[in-house]
Every structure is written in C-alpha cells, then in structure tokens.
Design an enzyme around this catalytic site. Structure first.
Site, PDB file in Angstrom:
ATOM      1  N   SER A 158       0.913  -1.350  -0.009  1.00 16.20           N
ATOM      2  CA  SER A 158      -0.338   0.237  -0.359  1.00 16.20           C
ATOM      3  C   SER A 158       0.626   1.349  -0.097  1.00 16.20           C
ATOM      4  CB  SER A 158      -1.091  -0.767   1.396  1.00 16.20           C
ATOM      5  OG  SER A 158      -0.633   0.127   2.489  1.00 16.20           O
ATOM      6  N   LYS A 203       0.469   5.113   6.891  1.00 14.06           N
ATOM      7  CA  LYS A 203      -0.605   5.678   5.835  1.00 14.06           C
ATOM      8  C   LYS A 203       0.263   7.365   6.060  1.00 14.06           C
ATOM      9  CE  LYS A 203      -3.055   2.765   4.682  1.00 14.06           C
ATOM     10  NZ  LYS A 203      -3.066   1.101   3.790  1.00 14.06           N
TER      11      LYS A 203
END
Length: 182
Positions: free
Chosen positions: A44, A92
C-alpha cells in the site's frame, strides 16, 4: 602478603539479575516511549516503502508538535476497522489535517481547493471522494500506492490519539537504507 578474593555465587547472581532487569526495563521503556521497529507487510505504500522493508518508527516528535501533511505515520486500527474486526496497526501518509477539506477527482488530490503535489505516488488515484472536511482531532490518510491501499478513502479518519509514531528510517534491506521520504 597475598590477598585472596572470595567468590560469592549468591552476590554474582544478584548482580547479574539486577543488570538484566535494568536492561529489560530500559529496552521496554525505549520501545514504549522513544522508538520501535516495524515491518511492511503490504504494497500500500509502494514506491516509498516495499513489502519486507523494516523501519524505525520514532515516537517522541508528536509529543512536541502535531503530525504534518506528508508525514508517513504508523497508527492503531481506527474505529471503522475495529468494527470490521481488523486490529492490525497500519502505515499511511497524512494528507488531511484537522479542519482541512480533502477531495480526490480527475486523478488528483485537492486539499483546501489546491492540488497536492505528490512526487511519491505509484500512480494517480483512479477514484473520487469528497469534498470532505477532516474533523478536529483526526487525520485523513492515504497510501502512496493509491489504487491498492485500504485507507481513509474507504474507512474514514484516524483519531489523533491512535497515532503510534512517525516512520523515520528504513534499515533493511540495505538497498532501501535511508530516511523515509515525507
């Protein structure tokens, strides 16, 4: 005259046990309050971080100042993920700060009406979202591999208190050695 030293086994064990105990407490204290290591399990955050990268995550700076847009952060699973029985910590990039208006359209991310310059992306996002306002005390986060990241565009915001720390340094593999790009 010759001096002799007596060896006291009981005293040696006590000293060794104290030394080991202090070492364990220091290690736990450092891991809890200063820094810890993390492993990247998914793609990701490609191209910034790859599967198998090992990082040092520092925990002190966010006690001095709040996270900044562009920081790569590790955080506990937010409430929306806990409801899905997903409990793993995530990593993230912070895109939206408290009070910001975030929108994704035409392959670009807009923050407060301005295009966010993102040289770290794998590919532009192929989805749209918003405009949405980031609530006070929360953050909007996205993976750098936008089209293959389970992030805020799916499940919403990250409460500030769920932050674990700032991804600072990749130490393994050696081919990825260096500061994590913000």
């Amino acid at each position: 005259m010759i001096q002799t030293h007596t060896f006291n086994v009981s005293s040696s064990w006590l000293t060794a046990t104290r030394t080991l105990g202090v070492g364990v407490l220091l290690a736990l204290g450092l891991r809890t309050f200063v820094a810890e290591t993390r492993f990247i399990p998914s793609d990701s955050m490609v191209p910034t971080l790859s599967v198998g990268d090992h990082l040092i995550v520092e925990k002190l700076s966010y006690h001095v100042h709040p996270p900044q847009r562009g920081d790569v952060v590790v955080f506990k699973a937010p409430p929306a993920l806990l409801e899905q029985n997903l409990r793993d910590d995530l990593i993230k990039r912070i895109i939206g700060l408290p009070g910001d208006v975030v929108e994704v359209k035409a392959g670009k991310v807009f923050v407060n009406g301005k295009v966010l310059e993102e040289s770290y992306l794998e590919a532009p996002p192929n989805y749209g979202i918003g405009p949405i306002r980031v609530p006070e005390g929360q953050y909007f986060v996205l993976g750098d591999n936008r089209n293959h990241s389970y992030d805020s565009h799916y499940w919403g915001f990250v409460p500030a208190e769920d932050s674990i720390g700032h991804a600072l340094w990749c130490y393994y593999p050696l081919t990825h050695w260096g500061k994590v790009a913000s």
